[in-house]
Design a protein around this motif. Structure first.
Motif, PDB file in Angstrom:
ATOM      1  N   ILE A 182      24.160 -39.429 -58.277  1.00  0.00           N
ATOM      2  CA  ILE A 182      23.449 -39.826 -57.057  1.00  0.00           C
ATOM      3  C   ILE A 182      23.008 -38.573 -56.310  1.00  0.00           C
ATOM      4  N   ASN A 183      21.727 -38.514 -55.954  1.00  0.00           N
ATOM      5  CA  ASN A 183      21.266 -37.331 -55.213  1.00  0.00           C
ATOM      6  C   ASN A 183      21.528 -37.504 -53.717  1.00  0.00           C
ATOM      7  N   CYS A 184      21.340 -36.441 -52.994  1.00  0.00           N
ATOM      8  CA  CYS A 184      21.662 -36.404 -51.573  1.00  0.00           C
ATOM      9  C   CYS A 184      20.836 -37.417 -50.774  1.00  0.00           C
ATOM     10  N   PHE A 185      19.572 -37.588 -51.142  1.00  0.00           N
ATOM     11  CA  PHE A 185      18.720 -38.556 -50.453  1.00  0.00           C
ATOM     12  C   PHE A 185      19.227 -39.976 -50.672  1.00  0.00           C
ATOM     13  N   GLU A 186      19.520 -40.321 -51.931  1.00  0.00           N
ATOM     14  CA  GLU A 186      20.018 -41.661 -52.240  1.00  0.00           C
ATOM     15  C   GLU A 186      21.333 -41.935 -51.510  1.00  0.00           C
ATOM     16  N   HIS A 187      22.226 -40.959 -51.546  1.00  0.00           N
ATOM     17  CA  HIS A 187      23.514 -41.100 -50.864  1.00  0.00           C
ATOM     18  C   HIS A 187      23.306 -41.323 -49.365  1.00  0.00           C
ATOM     19  N   SER A 188      22.476 -40.506 -48.755  1.00  0.00           N
ATOM     20  CA  SER A 188      22.252 -40.597 -47.309  1.00  0.00           C
ATOM     21  C   SER A 188      21.562 -41.903 -46.929  1.00  0.00           C
ATOM     22  N   LEU A 189      20.640 -42.354 -47.751  1.00  0.00           N
ATOM     23  CA  LEU A 189      19.958 -43.621 -47.498  1.00  0.00           C
ATOM     24  C   LEU A 189      20.951 -44.781 -47.585  1.00  0.00           C
ATOM     25  N   ASN A 190      21.833 -44.723 -48.551  1.00  0.00           N
ATOM     26  CA  ASN A 190      22.852 -45.752 -48.711  1.00  0.00           C
ATOM     27  C   ASN A 190      23.800 -45.773 -47.508  1.00  0.00           C
ATOM     28  N   VAL A 191      24.292 -44.598 -47.107  1.00  0.00           N
ATOM     29  CA  VAL A 191      25.175 -44.494 -45.931  1.00  0.00           C
ATOM     30  C   VAL A 191      24.455 -45.017 -44.694  1.00  0.00           C
ATOM     31  N   SER A 192      23.197 -44.640 -44.548  1.00  0.00           N
ATOM     32  CA  SER A 192      22.395 -45.054 -43.407  1.00  0.00           C
ATOM     33  C   SER A 192      22.261 -46.572 -43.337  1.00  0.00           C
ATOM     34  N   PRO A 197      35.416 -37.746 -33.185  1.00  0.00           N
ATOM     35  CA  PRO A 197      34.118 -38.349 -32.873  1.00  0.00           C
ATOM     36  C   PRO A 197      34.146 -38.957 -31.473  1.00  0.00           C
ATOM     37  N   LYS A 198      33.025 -38.886 -30.813  1.00  0.00           N
ATOM     38  CA  LYS A 198      32.915 -39.346 -29.428  1.00  0.00           C
ATOM     39  C   LYS A 198      32.451 -40.800 -29.330  1.00  0.00           C
ATOM     40  N   TYR A 199      31.754 -41.288 -30.345  1.00  0.00           N
ATOM     41  CA  TYR A 199      31.128 -42.608 -30.285  1.00  0.00           C
ATOM     42  C   TYR A 199      31.608 -43.504 -31.424  1.00  0.00           C
ATOM     43  N   LYS A 200      31.644 -44.791 -31.159  1.00  0.00           N
ATOM     44  CA  LYS A 200      32.069 -45.757 -32.181  1.00  0.00           C
ATOM     45  C   LYS A 200      31.125 -45.749 -33.382  1.00  0.00           C
ATOM     46  N   GLU A 201      29.844 -45.478 -33.148  1.00  0.00           N
ATOM     47  CA  GLU A 201      28.874 -45.410 -34.249  1.00  0.00           C
ATOM     48  C   GLU A 201      29.216 -44.276 -35.213  1.00  0.00           C
ATOM     49  N   THR A 202      29.774 -43.186 -34.680  1.00  0.00           N
ATOM     50  CA  THR A 202      30.177 -42.068 -35.540  1.00  0.00           C
ATOM     51  C   THR A 202      31.280 -42.501 -36.499  1.00  0.00           C
ATOM     52  N   TYR A 203      32.236 -43.278 -35.992  1.00  0.00           N
ATOM     53  CA  TYR A 203      33.310 -43.778 -36.858  1.00  0.00           C
ATOM     54  C   TYR A 203      32.747 -44.688 -37.953  1.00  0.00           C
ATOM     55  N   VAL A 204      31.786 -45.517 -37.602  1.00  0.00           N
ATOM     56  CA  VAL A 204      31.180 -46.405 -38.606  1.00  0.00           C
ATOM     57  C   VAL A 204      30.513 -45.573 -39.696  1.00  0.00           C
ATOM     58  N   VAL A 205      29.720 -44.568 -39.313  1.00  0.00           N
ATOM     59  CA  VAL A 205      29.021 -43.746 -40.300  1.00  0.00           C
ATOM     60  C   VAL A 205      30.012 -42.950 -41.141  1.00  0.00           C
ATOM     61  N   LEU A 206      31.028 -42.374 -40.532  1.00  0.00           N
ATOM     62  CA  LEU A 206      31.961 -41.576 -41.332  1.00  0.00           C
ATOM     63  C   LEU A 206      32.727 -42.454 -42.314  1.00  0.00           C
ATOM     64  N   LEU A 207      33.044 -43.682 -41.920  1.00  0.00           N
ATOM     65  CA  LEU A 207      33.712 -44.584 -42.864  1.00  0.00           C
ATOM     66  C   LEU A 207      32.749 -45.066 -43.958  1.00  0.00           C
ATOM     67  N   ALA A 208      31.499 -45.324 -43.589  1.00  0.00           N
ATOM     68  CA  ALA A 208      30.495 -45.695 -44.591  1.00  0.00           C
ATOM     69  C   ALA A 208      30.279 -44.551 -45.574  1.00  0.00           C
ATOM     70  N   ASP A 209      30.285 -43.320 -45.059  1.00  0.00           N
ATOM     71  CA  ASP A 209      30.129 -42.140 -45.909  1.00  0.00           C
ATOM     72  C   ASP A 209      31.284 -42.035 -46.897  1.00  0.00           C
ATOM     73  N   LYS A 210      32.500 -42.238 -46.416  1.00  0.00           N
ATOM     74  CA  LYS A 210      33.669 -42.178 -47.305  1.00  0.00           C
ATOM     75  C   LYS A 210      33.579 -43.287 -48.367  1.00  0.00           C
ATOM     76  N   TYR A 211      33.221 -44.486 -47.929  1.00  0.00           N
ATOM     77  CA  TYR A 211      33.087 -45.615 -48.850  1.00  0.00           C
ATOM     78  C   TYR A 211      32.041 -45.304 -49.926  1.00  0.00           C
ATOM     79  N   CYS A 212      30.853 -44.874 -49.501  1.00  0.00           N
ATOM     80  CA  CYS A 212      29.782 -44.582 -50.461  1.00  0.00           C
ATOM     81  C   CYS A 212      30.187 -43.451 -51.407  1.00  0.00           C
ATOM     82  N   SER A 213      30.837 -42.431 -50.870  1.00  0.00           N
ATOM     83  CA  SER A 213      31.271 -41.303 -51.706  1.00  0.00           C
ATOM     84  C   SER A 213      32.253 -41.759 -52.774  1.00  0.00           C
ATOM     85  N   ILE A 214      33.218 -42.568 -52.394  1.00  0.00           N
ATOM     86  CA  ILE A 214      34.203 -43.072 -53.359  1.00  0.00           C
ATOM     87  C   ILE A 214      33.508 -43.920 -54.427  1.00  0.00           C
TER      88      ILE A 214
END
Length: 181
Positions: free
Chosen positions: A46-56, A135-152
């Motif tokens: 998976i390239n960086c664009f695909e990964h980031s689009l998926n996390v997004s 992280p300061k915002y709840k949205e940051t927690y959502v993205v960081l967890l989505a990032d971990k999920y997608c990475s795994i």
């Protein structure tokens, strides 16, 4: 027959949600530097664009469902790995990639786009707890967890690459049609 009708109604609703998502990221997705992320492998095949689009997209859906700022989550999720180098071969001067790439991505994003506070927090702190600052915002927690999920999912190859490619192709084909207009 009722089941078929319900499934068709659900499909239409999904496209409306996807169109709303596209509006959140349309200025980012057109940028050449964002498109260049497809040159760098992120995890496995998976390239960086695909990964980031998926996390997004996953972050957008979760934040939309929870009533959070889904636009900032979509935008921050797309730019969270906007570091623009092959981290497998290039070593940053000021530390390990996992620790410093969020700051590099934030600097790159701030040079090219106008970001709000939530988007900046998402990009800078998506590697928490490695980044130490909470992280300061709840949205940051959502993205960081989505990032971990997608990475795994990408590393273990449990992901469905066709879904990522489908998301990319819809994004790319709509971008081309807008350019032609």
């Amino acid at each position: 027959m009722i089941g078929l009708t319900k499934s068709k109604l659900k499909l239409k609703q999904d496209f409306r949600v996807y169109d709303e998502y596209k509006k959140c990221i349309c200025d980012l997705i057109r940028d050449e530097a964002v498109q260049s992320m497809n040159k760098y492998i992120q995890h496995s095949d998976i390239n960086c664009f695909e990964h980031s689009l998926n996390v997004s997209y996953i972050s957008y859906l979760i934040c939309r469902y929870l009533g959070f700022d889904y636009k900032s989550a979509a935008r921050g999720g797309l730019l969270h790995d906007f570091f623009l180098y092959d981290w497998h071969n290039t070593k940053p001067e000021n530390g390990l990639h996992g620790l410093v790439h969020p700051r590099i991505a934030l600097n790159n994003a701030m040079e090219r786009f106008t970001l709000n506070e939530i988007e900046m927090d998402i990009i800078e702190k998506h590697m928490w707890p490695l980044t130490i600052k909470l992280p300061k915002y709840k949205e940051t927690y959502v993205v960081l967890l989505a990032d971990k999920y997608c990475s795994i999912m990408e590393i273990t190859k449990f992901h469905n690459r066709r879904n990522i490619i489908k998301l990319y192709n819809i994004s790319y084909s709509r971008q081309l049609s807008k350019k032609r207009e």
